[in-house]
Design a protein around this motif. Structure first.
Motif, PDB file in Angstrom:
ATOM      1  N   LYS A  26     -64.308 -63.823 -65.345  1.00 21.77           N
ATOM      2  CA  LYS A  26     -63.947 -64.577 -66.547  1.00 21.77           C
ATOM      3  C   LYS A  26     -63.395 -63.660 -67.636  1.00 21.77           C
ATOM      4  O   LYS A  26     -62.657 -64.109 -68.509  1.00 21.77           O
ATOM      5  CB  LYS A  26     -65.165 -65.348 -67.070  1.00 21.77           C
ATOM      6  CG  LYS A  26     -65.531 -66.516 -66.183  1.00 21.77           C
ATOM      7  CD  LYS A  26     -66.746 -67.242 -66.708  1.00 21.77           C
ATOM      8  CE  LYS A  26     -67.141 -68.384 -65.769  1.00 21.77           C
ATOM      9  NZ  LYS A  26     -68.350 -69.074 -66.215  1.00 21.77           N
ATOM     10  N   LYS A  27     -63.723 -62.376 -67.583  1.00 23.74           N
ATOM     11  CA  LYS A  27     -63.250 -61.421 -68.580  1.00 23.74           C
ATOM     12  C   LYS A  27     -61.827 -60.944 -68.310  1.00 23.74           C
ATOM     13  O   LYS A  27     -61.179 -60.371 -69.177  1.00 23.74           O
ATOM     14  CB  LYS A  27     -64.166 -60.190 -68.611  1.00 23.74           C
ATOM     15  CG  LYS A  27     -65.560 -60.474 -69.106  1.00 23.74           C
ATOM     16  CD  LYS A  27     -66.386 -59.208 -69.069  1.00 23.74           C
ATOM     17  CE  LYS A  27     -67.825 -59.458 -69.435  1.00 23.74           C
ATOM     18  NZ  LYS A  27     -68.629 -58.224 -69.342  1.00 23.74           N
ATOM     19  N   ILE A  28     -61.328 -61.177 -67.103  1.00 28.66           N
ATOM     20  CA  ILE A  28     -59.999 -60.695 -66.730  1.00 28.66           C
ATOM     21  C   ILE A  28     -58.932 -61.447 -67.512  1.00 28.66           C
ATOM     22  O   ILE A  28     -58.971 -62.662 -67.628  1.00 28.66           O
ATOM     23  CB  ILE A  28     -59.761 -60.869 -65.210  1.00 28.66           C
ATOM     24  CG1 ILE A  28     -60.736 -60.010 -64.421  1.00 28.66           C
ATOM     25  CG2 ILE A  28     -58.319 -60.507 -64.851  1.00 28.66           C
ATOM     26  CD1 ILE A  28     -60.673 -60.239 -62.927  1.00 28.66           C
ATOM     27  N   ILE A  29     -57.970 -60.701 -68.021  1.00 32.89           N
ATOM     28  CA  ILE A  29     -56.819 -61.301 -68.694  1.00 32.89           C
ATOM     29  C   ILE A  29     -55.671 -61.282 -67.690  1.00 32.89           C
ATOM     30  O   ILE A  29     -55.104 -60.227 -67.395  1.00 32.89           O
ATOM     31  CB  ILE A  29     -56.443 -60.521 -69.972  1.00 32.89           C
ATOM     32  CG1 ILE A  29     -57.616 -60.522 -70.944  1.00 32.89           C
ATOM     33  CG2 ILE A  29     -55.197 -61.106 -70.603  1.00 32.89           C
ATOM     34  CD1 ILE A  29     -57.422 -59.611 -72.131  1.00 32.89           C
ATOM     35  N   TRP A  30     -55.375 -62.437 -67.135  1.00 34.56           N
ATOM     36  CA  TRP A  30     -54.349 -62.531 -66.111  1.00 34.56           C
ATOM     37  C   TRP A  30     -52.965 -62.518 -66.766  1.00 34.56           C
ATOM     38  O   TRP A  30     -52.762 -63.125 -67.813  1.00 34.56           O
ATOM     39  CB  TRP A  30     -54.529 -63.807 -65.293  1.00 34.56           C
ATOM     40  CG  TRP A  30     -55.832 -63.836 -64.576  1.00 34.56           C
ATOM     41  CD1 TRP A  30     -56.960 -64.505 -64.944  1.00 34.56           C
ATOM     42  CD2 TRP A  30     -56.180 -63.142 -63.367  1.00 34.56           C
ATOM     43  NE1 TRP A  30     -57.968 -64.286 -64.045  1.00 34.56           N
ATOM     44  CE2 TRP A  30     -57.517 -63.452 -63.072  1.00 34.56           C
ATOM     45  CE3 TRP A  30     -55.480 -62.301 -62.519  1.00 34.56           C
ATOM     46  CZ2 TRP A  30     -58.169 -62.939 -61.954  1.00 34.56           C
ATOM     47  CZ3 TRP A  30     -56.127 -61.789 -61.409  1.00 34.56           C
ATOM     48  CH2 TRP A  30     -57.457 -62.108 -61.139  1.00 34.56           C
ATOM     49  N   PRO A  31     -51.985 -61.834 -66.148  1.00 39.38           N
ATOM     50  CA  PRO A  31     -50.642 -61.790 -66.736  1.00 39.38           C
ATOM     51  C   PRO A  31     -49.931 -63.135 -66.585  1.00 39.38           C
ATOM     52  O   PRO A  31     -50.218 -63.896 -65.665  1.00 39.38           O
ATOM     53  CB  PRO A  31     -49.931 -60.715 -65.912  1.00 39.38           C
ATOM     54  CG  PRO A  31     -50.654 -60.685 -64.611  1.00 39.38           C
ATOM     55  CD  PRO A  31     -52.080 -61.043 -64.930  1.00 39.38           C
ATOM     56  N   ASP A  32     -48.988 -63.382 -67.489  1.00 37.76           N
ATOM     57  CA  ASP A  32     -48.208 -64.615 -67.381  1.00 37.76           C
ATOM     58  C   ASP A  32     -47.194 -64.451 -66.244  1.00 37.76           C
ATOM     59  O   ASP A  32     -46.998 -63.365 -65.705  1.00 37.76           O
ATOM     60  CB  ASP A  32     -47.504 -64.925 -68.703  1.00 37.76           C
ATOM     61  CG  ASP A  32     -46.564 -63.825 -69.145  1.00 37.76           C
ATOM     62  OD1 ASP A  32     -45.442 -64.142 -69.559  1.00 37.76           O
ATOM     63  OD2 ASP A  32     -46.955 -62.646 -69.069  1.00 37.76           O
ATOM     64  N   LYS A  33     -46.545 -65.538 -65.876  1.00 34.97           N
ATOM     65  CA  LYS A  33     -45.658 -65.551 -64.707  1.00 34.97           C
ATOM     66  C   LYS A  33     -44.493 -64.578 -64.860  1.00 34.97           C
ATOM     67  O   LYS A  33     -44.145 -63.866 -63.919  1.00 34.97           O
ATOM     68  CB  LYS A  33     -45.140 -66.970 -64.469  1.00 34.97           C
ATOM     69  CG  LYS A  33     -44.375 -67.124 -63.187  1.00 34.97           C
ATOM     70  CD  LYS A  33     -44.014 -68.568 -62.939  1.00 34.97           C
ATOM     71  CE  LYS A  33     -43.255 -68.713 -61.637  1.00 34.97           C
ATOM     72  NZ  LYS A  33     -42.923 -70.113 -61.332  1.00 34.97           N
ATOM     73  N   GLN A  34     -43.903 -64.521 -66.042  1.00 36.52           N
ATOM     74  CA  GLN A  34     -42.753 -63.643 -66.274  1.00 36.52           C
ATOM     75  C   GLN A  34     -43.145 -62.174 -66.088  1.00 36.52           C
ATOM     76  O   GLN A  34     -42.423 -61.406 -65.446  1.00 36.52           O
ATOM     77  CB  GLN A  34     -42.192 -63.878 -67.675  1.00 36.52           C
ATOM     78  CG  GLN A  34     -40.934 -63.089 -67.961  1.00 36.52           C
ATOM     79  CD  GLN A  34     -40.413 -63.349 -69.364  1.00 36.52           C
ATOM     80  OE1 GLN A  34     -41.066 -63.997 -70.164  1.00 36.52           O
ATOM     81  NE2 GLN A  34     -39.238 -62.822 -69.653  1.00 36.52           N
ATOM     82  N   THR A  35     -44.273 -61.774 -66.639  1.00 32.15           N
ATOM     83  CA  THR A  35     -44.741 -60.395 -66.501  1.00 32.15           C
ATOM     84  C   THR A  35     -45.058 -60.082 -65.043  1.00 32.15           C
ATOM     85  O   THR A  35     -44.722 -59.005 -64.546  1.00 32.15           O
ATOM     86  CB  THR A  35     -45.998 -60.174 -67.369  1.00 32.15           C
ATOM     87  OG1 THR A  35     -45.692 -60.497 -68.719  1.00 32.15           O
ATOM     88  CG2 THR A  35     -46.487 -58.740 -67.287  1.00 32.15           C
ATOM     89  N   LEU A  36     -45.681 -61.033 -64.376  1.00 30.15           N
ATOM     90  CA  LEU A  36     -46.024 -60.835 -62.973  1.00 30.15           C
ATOM     91  C   LEU A  36     -44.781 -60.636 -62.116  1.00 30.15           C
ATOM     92  O   LEU A  36     -44.728 -59.740 -61.263  1.00 30.15           O
ATOM     93  CB  LEU A  36     -46.827 -62.041 -62.465  1.00 30.15           C
ATOM     94  CG  LEU A  36     -47.335 -61.972 -61.034  1.00 30.15           C
ATOM     95  CD1 LEU A  36     -48.341 -60.842 -60.887  1.00 30.15           C
ATOM     96  CD2 LEU A  36     -47.963 -63.294 -60.641  1.00 30.15           C
TER      97      LEU A  36
END
Length: 70
Positions: A26-36
């Motif tokens: 839950k602490k992970i900040i997932w990247p947005d699609k463009q960054t990925l």
């Protein structure tokens, strides 16, 4: 009955570990699609370039060894 308590105690740490794992996810900040997409393209491109570089160096060394051996 004593054996049952021992088995129950063995299972308890697994539950705590799973709860801890869920809390960390839950602490992970997932990247947005463009960054990925940008990062994926960068990794694949660099991997391809390094692969070609290694293949060229390997081919050159092979040719040099064949020249020396003959």
């Amino acid at each position: 009955m004593d054996l049952w308590k021992q088995k129950k105690k063995q299972k308890a740490p697994k539950k705590n570990w799973i709860k801890g794992l869920q809390a960390e996810f839950k602490k992970i900040i997932w990247p947005d699609k463009q960054t990925l997409v940008k990062q994926t393209v960068a990794v694949v491109s660099i991997t391809a370039v390094v692969g070609v570089f290694i293949a060229v160096i390997d081919s050159g060394i092979l040719q040099l060894l064949n020249l020396i051996i003959k």
